[in-house]
Design a protein around this motif. Sequence first.
Motif, PDB file in Angstrom:
ATOM      1  N   TYR A 161      -4.201   0.463 -11.744  1.00 21.01           N
ATOM      2  CA  TYR A 161      -6.066   1.377 -12.286  1.00 21.01           C
ATOM      3  C   TYR A 161      -6.642   0.910 -12.840  1.00 21.01           C
ATOM      4  O   TYR A 161      -7.545   0.381 -12.995  1.00 21.01           O
ATOM      5  N   LEU A 162      -5.837   0.649 -14.341  1.00 19.88           N
ATOM      6  CA  LEU A 162      -6.828  -0.256 -15.250  1.00 19.88           C
ATOM      7  C   LEU A 162      -6.425  -0.941 -16.246  1.00 19.88           C
ATOM      8  O   LEU A 162      -4.868  -0.673 -16.449  1.00 19.88           O
ATOM      9  N   ARG A 207      -6.883   9.853  -5.563  1.00 19.02           N
ATOM     10  CA  ARG A 207      -7.563   9.738  -6.809  1.00 19.02           C
ATOM     11  C   ARG A 207      -9.104   8.316  -6.117  1.00 19.02           C
ATOM     12  O   ARG A 207      -8.078   7.226  -5.786  1.00 19.02           O
ATOM     13  N   PRO A 208     -10.290   9.035  -5.460  1.00 23.33           N
ATOM     14  CA  PRO A 208     -10.398   7.713  -5.375  1.00 23.33           C
ATOM     15  C   PRO A 208     -11.394   6.327  -6.357  1.00 23.33           C
ATOM     16  O   PRO A 208     -11.528   6.824  -7.283  1.00 23.33           O
ATOM     17  N   GLY A 209     -11.312   5.779  -5.031  1.00 24.22           N
ATOM     18  CA  GLY A 209     -11.266   4.479  -5.723  1.00 24.22           C
ATOM     19  C   GLY A 209      -9.933   3.885  -6.870  1.00 24.22           C
ATOM     20  O   GLY A 209      -9.977   2.944  -6.953  1.00 24.22           O
ATOM     21  N   SER A 210      -9.164   4.224  -6.697  1.00 24.61           N
ATOM     22  CA  SER A 210      -7.883   3.385  -7.131  1.00 24.61           C
ATOM     23  C   SER A 210      -7.454   2.324  -6.122  1.00 24.61           C
ATOM     24  O   SER A 210      -6.868   1.287  -6.473  1.00 24.61           O
ATOM     25  N   HIS A 211      -8.289   2.176  -4.821  1.00 30.44           N
ATOM     26  CA  HIS A 211      -7.435   1.504  -4.013  1.00 30.44           C
ATOM     27  C   HIS A 211      -8.228  -0.361  -4.390  1.00 30.44           C
ATOM     28  O   HIS A 211      -7.382  -1.024  -4.900  1.00 30.44           O
ATOM     29  N   ALA A 212      -9.653   0.077  -4.717  1.00 31.84           N
ATOM     30  CA  ALA A 212     -10.116  -1.574  -5.294  1.00 31.84           C
ATOM     31  C   ALA A 212      -9.412  -1.607  -6.244  1.00 31.84           C
ATOM     32  O   ALA A 212      -9.968  -2.829  -7.197  1.00 31.84           O
ATOM     33  N   ALA A 249      -6.645  -5.616  -8.655  1.00 33.18           N
ATOM     34  CA  ALA A 249      -5.665  -6.441 -10.183  1.00 33.18           C
ATOM     35  C   ALA A 249      -4.213  -7.206  -9.196  1.00 33.18           C
ATOM     36  O   ALA A 249      -4.235  -8.373  -9.860  1.00 33.18           O
ATOM     37  N   ILE A 250      -4.343  -7.313  -8.662  1.00 32.70           N
ATOM     38  CA  ILE A 250      -3.655  -7.485  -7.659  1.00 32.70           C
ATOM     39  C   ILE A 250      -3.862  -9.297  -6.754  1.00 32.70           C
ATOM     40  O   ILE A 250      -3.056 -10.160  -7.862  1.00 32.70           O
ATOM     41  N   VAL A 251      -5.246  -9.511  -6.901  1.00 33.98           N
ATOM     42  CA  VAL A 251      -5.634 -10.211  -6.974  1.00 33.98           C
ATOM     43  C   VAL A 251      -5.816 -11.233  -8.037  1.00 33.98           C
ATOM     44  O   VAL A 251      -5.298 -12.968  -8.316  1.00 33.98           O
ATOM     45  N   ILE A 297       0.862 -15.038 -12.428  1.00 32.62           N
ATOM     46  CA  ILE A 297       2.349 -14.049 -12.775  1.00 32.62           C
ATOM     47  C   ILE A 297       2.579 -13.092 -12.299  1.00 32.62           C
ATOM     48  O   ILE A 297       2.533 -13.363 -11.491  1.00 32.62           O
ATOM     49  N   PRO A 298       4.028 -13.300 -12.104  1.00 33.62           N
ATOM     50  CA  PRO A 298       4.922 -13.016 -11.485  1.00 33.62           C
ATOM     51  C   PRO A 298       5.195 -11.358 -11.052  1.00 33.62           C
ATOM     52  O   PRO A 298       4.812 -11.216 -11.189  1.00 33.62           O
ATOM     53  N   LEU A 299       4.450 -11.260  -9.998  1.00 27.69           N
ATOM     54  CA  LEU A 299       4.404  -9.949  -8.958  1.00 27.69           C
ATOM     55  C   LEU A 299       5.213  -9.775  -8.079  1.00 27.69           C
ATOM     56  O   LEU A 299       5.735 -10.206  -6.915  1.00 27.69           O
TER      57      LEU A 299
END
Length: 317
Positions: A102-103, A137-142, A147-149, A156-158
Amino acid sequence: MTAEPVITASAPVLEPVWFLELELSNRCQLRCRHCYSMSGPTKGHGTMTRTDWERLLDTAPAAGITRVQFIGGEPTMHPEFVPLAEFALGVGLELQVFSNLYLVTDAQWELYSRPNVTLATSYYSDVAKLHDRVTRRPGSHARTRAAIVEALERDIPLKVAIIELFDGQRADQAHAEMKALGVPLLAPIDRMRGIGRATEEMNIQANVNELCGQCGNGRAAVSPDGDVRTCVMSRFLPSAGNVRETDLREILTGPVWRELVTMVPRGGDEPPCAPVSECPPASDGNDCPPASTECEGNALVLPIVRTLQVRAVSGEQ
């Protein structure tokens, strides 16, 4: 003195514990409907101090631990997250961080880019409002998707886990989206398990039949208060001991631990899962050894050695 429990069944043949899930905190920006720890924005960090965590990390290799996972709650919300990560790496442990992404701070991106560090997260839907319906939590998807992108762009190994909670969530589409983005390892889509906050959703009591079947098999977990469990999902079972009072190795070789691992239903006679690149994405995964396959979605084990070999070939340090 507390009487030792009576061993009522022979212990199953399991891998020795080498993977340790460390719940640094119960605090989290999200309040996911299925959270096993019922974490949230107002929860605390437990009674384990930085000194307690460092003592545990320092003694973990002697107990057979080679990799630790920082998890929560949201582990990055712990005020000593980065120093503890540095300490883990300093004593020779491999580190995986299970974050909601999220952050992510600059210091955290720097940490995730280091050798012997991998990153794991959860993703719920390719539609923002459906993902946010899970996290509350609104906005968590974005934030999580961005961050995944970025993690992929930084090489980074993900690994990404997807859990299906309700009809119409579009979990299959989320899995396809992550695959299209190039996520190197995708856990099989798992179901919501009746543990923690999910017991309210499912109107049941937590029980061992809701576990994936791999608790104590190659892994153990330590709560924010120092209690040792067979995994983070089995927190409703008794503690095997507390690392603030007893050495981890003593706990993992003790009679209480042996009793606890007999309480978890194991996989049947099905053949073991295929190697990580071939694991069936729809498998629930309760028969898969965590060291060799991706079927164990809760642990999100990522083979660091393979990742480091790729980096070496590309000339990265």
